[in-house]
Design an enzyme around this catalytic site. Sequence first.
Site, PDB file in Angstrom:
ATOM      1  N   GLU A 263       4.492   7.472 -34.829  1.00  0.00           N
ATOM      2  CA  GLU A 263       4.977   6.692 -33.675  1.00  0.00           C
ATOM      3  C   GLU A 263       6.469   6.944 -33.434  1.00  0.00           C
ATOM      4  O   GLU A 263       7.219   6.045 -33.037  1.00  0.00           O
ATOM      5  CB  GLU A 263       4.714   5.186 -33.873  1.00  0.00           C
ATOM      6  CG  GLU A 263       3.324   4.696 -33.555  1.00  0.00           C
ATOM      7  CD  GLU A 263       2.200   5.428 -34.278  1.00  0.00           C
ATOM      8  OE1 GLU A 263       1.818   6.510 -33.788  1.00  0.00           O
ATOM      9  OE2 GLU A 263       1.693   4.929 -35.280  1.00  0.00           O
ATOM     10  N   GLY A 264       6.890   8.165 -33.690  1.00  0.00           N
ATOM     11  CA  GLY A 264       8.299   8.547 -33.522  1.00  0.00           C
ATOM     12  C   GLY A 264       8.999   8.564 -34.868  1.00  0.00           C
ATOM     13  O   GLY A 264       8.948   7.569 -35.597  1.00  0.00           O
TER      14      GLY A 264
HETATM   15  C1  FAD Z   1      -0.771  10.371 -41.018  1.00  0.00           C
HETATM   16  C2  FAD Z   1      -0.422  10.831 -39.654  1.00  0.00           C
HETATM   17  C3  FAD Z   1      -1.141  10.346 -38.577  1.00  0.00           C
HETATM   18  C4  FAD Z   1      -0.858  10.800 -37.271  1.00  0.00           C
HETATM   19  N1  FAD Z   1      -1.631  10.346 -36.227  1.00  0.00           N
HETATM   20  C5  FAD Z   1      -1.412  10.853 -34.980  1.00  0.00           C
HETATM   21  C6  FAD Z   1      -2.260  10.470 -33.884  1.00  0.00           C
HETATM   22  O1  FAD Z   1      -3.183   9.644 -34.032  1.00  0.00           O
HETATM   23  N2  FAD Z   1      -2.027  11.015 -32.667  1.00  0.00           N
HETATM   24  C7  FAD Z   1      -1.015  11.913 -32.450  1.00  0.00           C
HETATM   25  O2  FAD Z   1      -0.873  12.362 -31.334  1.00  0.00           O
HETATM   26  N3  FAD Z   1      -0.189  12.278 -33.468  1.00  0.00           N
HETATM   27  C8  FAD Z   1      -0.374  11.780 -34.723  1.00  0.00           C
HETATM   28  N4  FAD Z   1       0.448  12.156 -35.766  1.00  0.00           N
HETATM   29  C9  FAD Z   1       1.551  13.091 -35.516  1.00  0.00           C
HETATM   30  C10 FAD Z   1       2.890  12.385 -35.442  1.00  0.00           C
HETATM   31  O3  FAD Z   1       2.956  11.612 -34.294  1.00  0.00           O
HETATM   32  C11 FAD Z   1       3.971  13.476 -35.505  1.00  0.00           C
HETATM   33  O4  FAD Z   1       3.972  13.949 -36.824  1.00  0.00           O
HETATM   34  C12 FAD Z   1       5.347  12.969 -35.111  1.00  0.00           C
HETATM   35  O5  FAD Z   1       5.394  12.686 -33.748  1.00  0.00           O
HETATM   36  C13 FAD Z   1       6.438  13.994 -35.417  1.00  0.00           C
HETATM   37  O6  FAD Z   1       6.102  15.255 -34.943  1.00  0.00           O
HETATM   38  P1  FAD Z   1       6.129  16.510 -35.944  1.00  0.00           P
HETATM   39  O7  FAD Z   1       5.478  16.123 -37.200  1.00  0.00           O
HETATM   40  O8  FAD Z   1       5.594  17.670 -35.208  1.00  0.00           O
HETATM   41  O9  FAD Z   1       7.657  16.743 -36.272  1.00  0.00           O
HETATM   42  P2  FAD Z   1       8.750  17.555 -35.428  1.00  0.00           P
HETATM   43  O10 FAD Z   1       8.886  16.973 -34.069  1.00  0.00           O
HETATM   44  O11 FAD Z   1       8.488  19.006 -35.542  1.00  0.00           O
HETATM   45  O12 FAD Z   1      10.064  17.195 -36.241  1.00  0.00           O
HETATM   46  C14 FAD Z   1      10.280  17.656 -37.572  1.00  0.00           C
HETATM   47  C15 FAD Z   1      11.554  17.015 -38.106  1.00  0.00           C
HETATM   48  O13 FAD Z   1      12.657  17.372 -37.275  1.00  0.00           O
HETATM   49  C16 FAD Z   1      13.282  16.201 -36.772  1.00  0.00           C
HETATM   50  N5  FAD Z   1      13.750  16.459 -35.422  1.00  0.00           N
HETATM   51  C17 FAD Z   1      13.048  16.932 -34.357  1.00  0.00           C
HETATM   52  N6  FAD Z   1      13.834  17.000 -33.276  1.00  0.00           N
HETATM   53  C18 FAD Z   1      15.059  16.541 -33.639  1.00  0.00           C
HETATM   54  C19 FAD Z   1      16.296  16.332 -32.959  1.00  0.00           C
HETATM   55  N7  FAD Z   1      16.430  16.580 -31.661  1.00  0.00           N
HETATM   56  N8  FAD Z   1      17.328  15.838 -33.669  1.00  0.00           N
HETATM   57  C20 FAD Z   1      17.203  15.546 -34.980  1.00  0.00           C
HETATM   58  N9  FAD Z   1      16.057  15.700 -35.665  1.00  0.00           N
HETATM   59  C21 FAD Z   1      15.004  16.188 -35.009  1.00  0.00           C
HETATM   60  C22 FAD Z   1      12.213  15.114 -36.820  1.00  0.00           C
HETATM   61  O14 FAD Z   1      12.765  13.816 -36.866  1.00  0.00           O
HETATM   62  C23 FAD Z   1      11.494  15.488 -38.097  1.00  0.00           C
HETATM   63  O15 FAD Z   1      12.194  14.962 -39.179  1.00  0.00           O
HETATM   64  C24 FAD Z   1       0.196  11.713 -37.063  1.00  0.00           C
HETATM   65  C25 FAD Z   1       0.947  12.180 -38.152  1.00  0.00           C
HETATM   66  C26 FAD Z   1       0.645  11.758 -39.434  1.00  0.00           C
HETATM   67  C27 FAD Z   1       1.449  12.280 -40.579  1.00  0.00           C
END
Ligand code: FAD
Length: 375
Positions: free
Chosen positions: A359-360
């Site tokens: 959720e962010g």
């Molecule tokens: C158990 C679990 C359940 C989930 N369930 C769902 C679901 O039901 N539906 C769904 O759609 N998604 C789901 N997700 C996905 C989740 O919403 C994403 O993991 C989350 O939005 C972050 O995206 P990402 O993992 O691709 O990280 P990324 O966006 O690739 O980021 C990786 C890291 O870089 C940091 N970062 C990125 N951009 C910046 C910036 N501009 N400045 C500083 N730091 C930055 C982030 O904070 C993070 O620490 C789930 C994930 C998990 C682990």
Amino acid sequence: MNTPLKATSVPTALGIRQFVDTHILPQAAQMDQEQEIPRALFTEMAAEGLTGLAVPVKYGGTAVDYATLGAIHEELGRGYASVQNACTVFGMVCKPLARFGSEAQKHKWLPAIAAGEVIPAIAITEPMVGSDIAKLETEAVQEDGQIILNGRKKYITLGQIADVFLVFARLNGRGVAVLVERGTPGLQIDPMRGLMGLRANMIAELTFEHCSVPVENLVGKIGFGFTHVANYALDEGRYTTACGSVGLAQACLEQSIQYAGERFQFGEPLRKHPLVQKMLSEMITGSKAARELCAAAGRLREQGDPAAITETLVAKYHASKTAVHAADHALQIHGASGCMSGNPVERFYRDAKIMEIIEGTSQMHELQIARNFRL
Ligand SMILES: Cc1cc2nc3c(=O)[nH]c(=O)nc-3n(C[C@H](O)[C@H](O)[C@H](O)COP(=O)(O)OP(=O)(O)OC[C@H]3O[C@@H](n4cnc5c(N)ncnc54)[C@H](O)[C@@H]3O)c2cc1C
């Protein structure tokens, strides 16, 4: 007009506390180990009104106020984080559906979801797009009264068992939200296993290959997908995730107080040692502060105050960090015994970290809070 459906029993925080103690806590370790929430538990949750928390009474839900919703999610988080997060997902689908969906969509899906007959999922994240949701790559094309989807989604909670997906895509460059039923030709569901925490979330990867659904499945207007529907869903999800994180922090505290009273070192129970007391005090203070932030967010949400969005961001940011901090202390207090699989604090430690990602992420919260305070 259809006859309004009768709501299931209205859940209360006290009632859900008892339900958690009898139905969720006893099988939390097993759910974590087997990476699965049994379907029967969803049926039992429906009987308690938990699957209809975000569904208006008119559509068979229990539509509780935000204070009650928060207190219930705290109880669920105390019980088992994956079950709490499943309820978050129910809210993230039902809230936007109730607000932006057509009357036909509401009648078709909301009563069935509230009754526990239909499991929903929300599909935003993609292999190449996580935090930056404005860049989603899944493509939607409108053709002969149909919406045709091509693309992939990843980490979708309940994806392994969901009956309907609220899918976000781009149509002529504009964001759309579309309902896609399980079994629709062109939708492939691949279970993902091996999560560190929230292991029973039953996440899946979805592949859409020329997956065609009627144009009536659009939720909200074309162009509203990201700005309205997704943001509304995420805002709702942040509130319940914040409250669930408080419950997880509380579970860490309760487990630690119990252990610190039973375990003796240097002739005294751990709880008599000042450095252990320091950790317990930090856990007490942290969870109380996070609970108050959730309550403040809940009050503003109930009033429909626009400031609720920032207050919810603040609450989720702080509460998820509090859960991580509490789990860290809980593991420290348990020493080697807490490092063994099967010990609840080992699970709390793994589950808590994920609260900072879903959720962010915490970083997205920091950026958004800074923006909202015009820094
Ligand atoms: C158990 C679990 C359940 C989930 N369930 C769902 C679901 O039901 N539906 C769904 O759609 N998604 C789901 N997700 C996905 C989740 O919403 C994403 O993991 C989350 O939005 C972050 O995206 P990402 O993992 O691709 O990280 P990324 O966006 O690739 O980021 C990786 C890291 O870089 C940091 N970062 C990125 N951009 C910046 C910036 N501009 N400045 C500083 N730091 C930055 C982030 O904070 C993070 O620490 C789930 C994930 C998990 C682990």
